[in-house]
Design a protein around this motif. Structure first.
Motif, PDB file in Angstrom:
ATOM      1  N   GLY A  32      28.836 -37.014  39.399  1.00 41.83           N
ATOM      2  CA  GLY A  32      28.686 -35.857  38.524  1.00 41.83           C
ATOM      3  C   GLY A  32      27.236 -35.443  38.433  1.00 41.83           C
ATOM      4  N   LYS A  33      27.004 -34.304  37.855  1.00 45.93           N
ATOM      5  CA  LYS A  33      25.646 -33.767  37.730  1.00 45.93           C
ATOM      6  C   LYS A  33      24.731 -34.776  37.043  1.00 45.93           C
ATOM      7  N   GLY A  34      23.595 -35.036  37.649  1.00 48.14           N
ATOM      8  CA  GLY A  34      22.639 -35.974  37.080  1.00 48.14           C
ATOM      9  C   GLY A  34      22.852 -37.408  37.478  1.00 48.14           C
ATOM     10  N   GLY A  92       8.129 -36.583  32.695  1.00 52.59           N
ATOM     11  CA  GLY A  92       9.574 -36.397  32.765  1.00 52.59           C
ATOM     12  C   GLY A  92      10.263 -37.302  33.753  1.00 52.59           C
ATOM     13  N   LYS A  93       9.499 -38.136  34.473  1.00 50.28           N
ATOM     14  CA  LYS A  93      10.107 -38.959  35.520  1.00 50.28           C
ATOM     15  C   LYS A  93       9.737 -40.437  35.387  1.00 50.28           C
ATOM     16  N   SER A  94       9.491 -40.855  34.140  1.00 54.58           N
ATOM     17  CA  SER A  94       9.340 -42.288  33.909  1.00 54.58           C
ATOM     18  C   SER A  94      10.732 -42.920  33.965  1.00 54.58           C
ATOM     19  N   MET A  95      10.786 -44.243  34.101  1.00 54.18           N
ATOM     20  CA  MET A  95      12.086 -44.903  34.133  1.00 54.18           C
ATOM     21  C   MET A  95      12.891 -44.569  32.881  1.00 54.18           C
ATOM     22  N   LEU A  96      12.234 -44.567  31.730  1.00 53.39           N
ATOM     23  CA  LEU A  96      12.933 -44.324  30.478  1.00 53.39           C
ATOM     24  C   LEU A  96      13.424 -42.882  30.382  1.00 53.39           C
ATOM     25  N   GLU A  97      12.586 -41.948  30.783  1.00 52.52           N
ATOM     26  CA  GLU A  97      12.995 -40.543  30.738  1.00 52.52           C
ATOM     27  C   GLU A  97      14.152 -40.271  31.700  1.00 52.52           C
ATOM     28  N   LEU A  98      14.124 -40.916  32.844  1.00 55.90           N
ATOM     29  CA  LEU A  98      15.208 -40.741  33.807  1.00 55.90           C
ATOM     30  C   LEU A  98      16.493 -41.399  33.317  1.00 55.90           C
ATOM     31  N   LEU A  99      16.355 -42.517  32.620  1.00 58.40           N
ATOM     32  CA  LEU A  99      17.521 -43.184  32.055  1.00 58.40           C
ATOM     33  C   LEU A  99      18.159 -42.322  30.958  1.00 58.40           C
ATOM     34  N   ASP A 100      17.322 -41.628  30.204  1.00 55.52           N
ATOM     35  CA  ASP A 100      17.801 -40.768  29.120  1.00 55.52           C
ATOM     36  C   ASP A 100      18.306 -39.409  29.603  1.00 55.52           C
ATOM     37  N   PHE A 101      17.977 -39.057  30.839  1.00 55.49           N
ATOM     38  CA  PHE A 101      18.307 -37.723  31.346  1.00 55.49           C
ATOM     39  C   PHE A 101      19.823 -37.492  31.305  1.00 55.49           C
ATOM     40  N   PRO A 102      20.272 -36.315  30.851  1.00 53.35           N
ATOM     41  CA  PRO A 102      21.712 -36.063  30.714  1.00 53.35           C
ATOM     42  C   PRO A 102      22.458 -36.190  32.035  1.00 53.35           C
ATOM     43  N   ALA A 103      23.679 -36.679  31.950  1.00 51.18           N
ATOM     44  CA  ALA A 103      24.542 -36.792  33.133  1.00 51.18           C
ATOM     45  C   ALA A 103      25.952 -36.369  32.748  1.00 51.18           C
ATOM     46  N   GLU A 104      26.599 -35.651  33.655  1.00 53.73           N
ATOM     47  CA  GLU A 104      27.993 -35.255  33.442  1.00 53.73           C
ATOM     48  C   GLU A 104      28.882 -36.136  34.295  1.00 53.73           C
ATOM     49  N   ALA A 105      29.017 -37.372  33.874  1.00 60.37           N
ATOM     50  CA  ALA A 105      29.816 -38.328  34.638  1.00 60.37           C
ATOM     51  C   ALA A 105      30.688 -39.117  33.673  1.00 60.37           C
ATOM     52  N   TYR A 106      31.941 -39.257  34.025  1.00 56.04           N
ATOM     53  CA  TYR A 106      32.943 -39.921  33.191  1.00 56.04           C
ATOM     54  C   TYR A 106      32.491 -41.303  32.731  1.00 56.04           C
TER      55      TYR A 106
END
Length: 588
Positions: free
Chosen positions: A71-73, A334-348
């Motif tokens: 899914g997205k993200g 915007g591309k630290s490990m934490l920011e990437l972990l928090d980044f929204p994802a549209e996945a079940y």
């Protein structure tokens, strides 16, 4: 046959295809290539510039991993094998060359298991040979099997590997290059440690009986996600188990397992993964114990705590705990490990909805008693004698306590067995409050002191009914206040009880004849209204409770039996109430 061998599906092929197809029903941006068991993002879901495609996968039985993370993200495609078996190289090749965009390259990434590495790796090489920029990485995060046993194969991939997929998926979504995505996958793995524990092996749908089950009380520490053995079998309570698991993750003296040197000054993410068969209630308790010991033993306070069901072993009765040390990615804002972990994802399968802003807010404020929504109740002009009330109440409450075993026996036969215990617990709490010696003469205030005790100590349906009725009784007493000081008498109590009964009827349809405590409460209130005699009213309550012995229940769990009682078992709630009223009336 054990409960582990009971399944709704006997054909694993039908099961796997159905589960994959369901992902397209819960996320319309996904499509399903059924012959090749590929879930992929529909072309229309990509907007703007081209992005690196990320393909993962593995055997089925690990849901939501791996197709559940498409899914997205997050992932661009997921390829599934049969249960606990790697998909073929041809399946993966078709995903790379036919089901994802390839303009910016393709990252092929799977867990470090021999079949997955060979088949996904072969497909990656075929893609490269075909002119597609492709990188391959195998995730290894498990420390349960150390260096000595792991040998050249290296660490297995378990629950923590989902964080790798999440982080690189977010980078790809933000336009990261193939080289950046590949190097970040390596960097995250190098800072990640995980270990699992399980109380039981799992049974695969469609296979024959299991040869053996783990003995009751045994816990396999380090068990893999396909029933593979771990480092040791122990018998331990949860605190001792967590202590052992954290030592495997963090103890620098364990040279066999010390893959990541995590210091108390490091920022760390705790990731707790349900292997599929642990209740969310217990997962919550496990998370609490992990955080407690991380703080007390290692002086580590995780900056993120993520818990859920991410990579399962069918209905495995276990969990894994992972620690990710956050390290500078060098990729900019915007591309630290934490920011990437928090980044929204549209996945079940990604069940971590808490936004970065929430984590970073000042999360120290609480509501205290000064913020309560109710002020001190207004005093009334209706009075009672606390000593007399205490004498009568104590007699009734002690009567309830004395028949706990009898009421419990009744409820064990016709219900869930908790009525007697609940009544006893509530009675003991009210007795304790009465013995405090600080009961007021104001009748409304007197009741309002007892209501919270009932609310806090009596659970279940009976507890809720008693709490509603006592709140309504306090309001009913207040309705009798004419503005002049007056002592409560039978007539005043009767009017208040009738008002309370009318209010209670708003919340339950139960009435006399339904085989509930109403069969005792209604006749008590009605007789008191007609006669003003508490003892006669209590006798009618007992008659009402006796009459429930032959009734067919219309409400509650008893109604599920769909039959009349045998004439010997009264309704437990009605019986408990009449015992209280009998004791209460006898003390007046």
């Amino acid at each position: 046959m054990s409960t582990l061998e009971k399944h709704f599906f006997s054909d694993p092929t039908v099961l796997v295809n159905g589960a994959l197809r369901a992902l397209t029903l819960t996320n319309p941006s996904l499509a399903f290539d059924e012959p090749n068991k590929i879930i992929y993002r529909r072309p229309d879901s990509f907007k703007g510039e081209a992005k690196v495609s990320i393909i993962s996968g593995g055997g089925s039985g690990h849901e939501p991993g791996f197709a559940g993370f498409v899914g997205k993200g997050l992932l661009t495609a997921g390829v599934a094998g049969t249960i606990f078996a790697s998909p073929s190289a041809e399946q993966v090749r078709r995903a790379v060359l036919g089901r994802v965009p390839t303009e910016k390259g393709v990252m092929v990434i799977t867990m470090n298991y021999t079949g997955d590495v060979l088949n996904f790796g072969m497909a990656a090489e075929k893609a490269k040979a075909g002119g597609v920029a492709t990188e391959f990485h195998a995730i290894g995060d498990d420390v349960g099997v150390g260096r000595e046993k792991g040998g050249k194969v290296g660490r297995r991939g378990i629950g923590g590997g989902i964080m790798v997929l999440k982080i690189i998926g977010a980078l790809a979504e933000q336009g990261g290059s193939l080289d950046q995505v590949y190097k970040l996958a390596q960097q995250v793995c190098n800072n990640l440690v995980s270990v699992g524990s399980s109380m039981e092996h799992v049974h695969v749908p469609g296979r024959g009986p299991m040869e053996s089950l783990m003995p009751l009380g045994d816990i396999e520490v380090g068990m893999g996600i396909h029933n593979e053995p771990g480092s040791q079998t122990v018998r331990a309570d949860l605190p001792d188990l967590i202590k052992l698991m954290l030592a495997q993750l963090l103890d620098p003296s364990d040279k066999d397992r010390h893959y990541v040197n995590i210091q108390k000054s490091d920022k760390v993410v705790l990731f707790v993964n349900n292997l599929g068969g642990v209740s969310m209630l217990e997962i919550g308790g496990i998370v609490a114990e992990l955080v407690k010991q991380l703080k007390s033993t290692y002086s580590i306070t995780p900056v993120r705590v993520i818990a859920g069901t991410f990579l399962t072993s069918l209905n495995g009765l276990g969990f894994s705990a992972s620690l990710l040390r956050l390290e500078d990615t060098g990729l900019g804002s915007g591309k630290s490990m934490l920011e990437l972990l928090d980044f929204p994802a549209e996945a079940y399968g990604w069940a971590a909805p808490i936004a970065t802003s929430t984590w970073e807010a000042d999360n120290s404020s609480t509501f205290d008693s000064k913020h309560t929504t109710t002020s001190d109740p207004k005093k009334s002009n209706l009075t009672l004698d606390p000593a007399q009330a205490q004498k009568a109440l104590e007699a009734g409450l002690k009567q309830v306590i004395s028949v706990e075993a009898e009421v419990t026996r009744y409820d064990t036969i016709v219900g869930d067995g908790d009525c007697g215990i609940g009544l006893k617990r509530g009675a003991e709490a009210v007795l304790k409050e009465l013995s405090s010696g600080s009961m007021p003469t104001d009748a409304v205030a007197y009741l309002n002191k007892l209501v919270p005790v009932v609310e806090e100590n009596m659970d279940g349906t009976s507890g809720a009914i008693y709490a509603i009725f006592l709140n309504a009784l306090a309001a009913g007493v207040r309705k009798q206040d004419t503005g002049s000081e007056k002592k409560m008498d039978a007539k005043t109590w009767s009017a208040a009880l009738e008002a309370a009964l009318q209010d209670l009827k708003k919340y339950t349809p139960a009435a006399p004849g339904d085989r509930t405590l109403m069969d005792a409460l209604f006749p008590f209130v009605e007789t008191l209204r007609d006669t003003g005699d508490v003892k006669k009213a209590s006798e009618k309550a007992r008659e009402g409770a006796e009459a429930t012995k032959g009734m067919k229940a219309s409400l509650g769990r008893q109604s599920m039996l769909g039959r009349r009682m045998n004439g010997e078992i009264p309704d437990p709630g009605a019986w408990g109430l009449q015992e209280f009223l009998t004791g209460f009336a006898g003390a007046l």
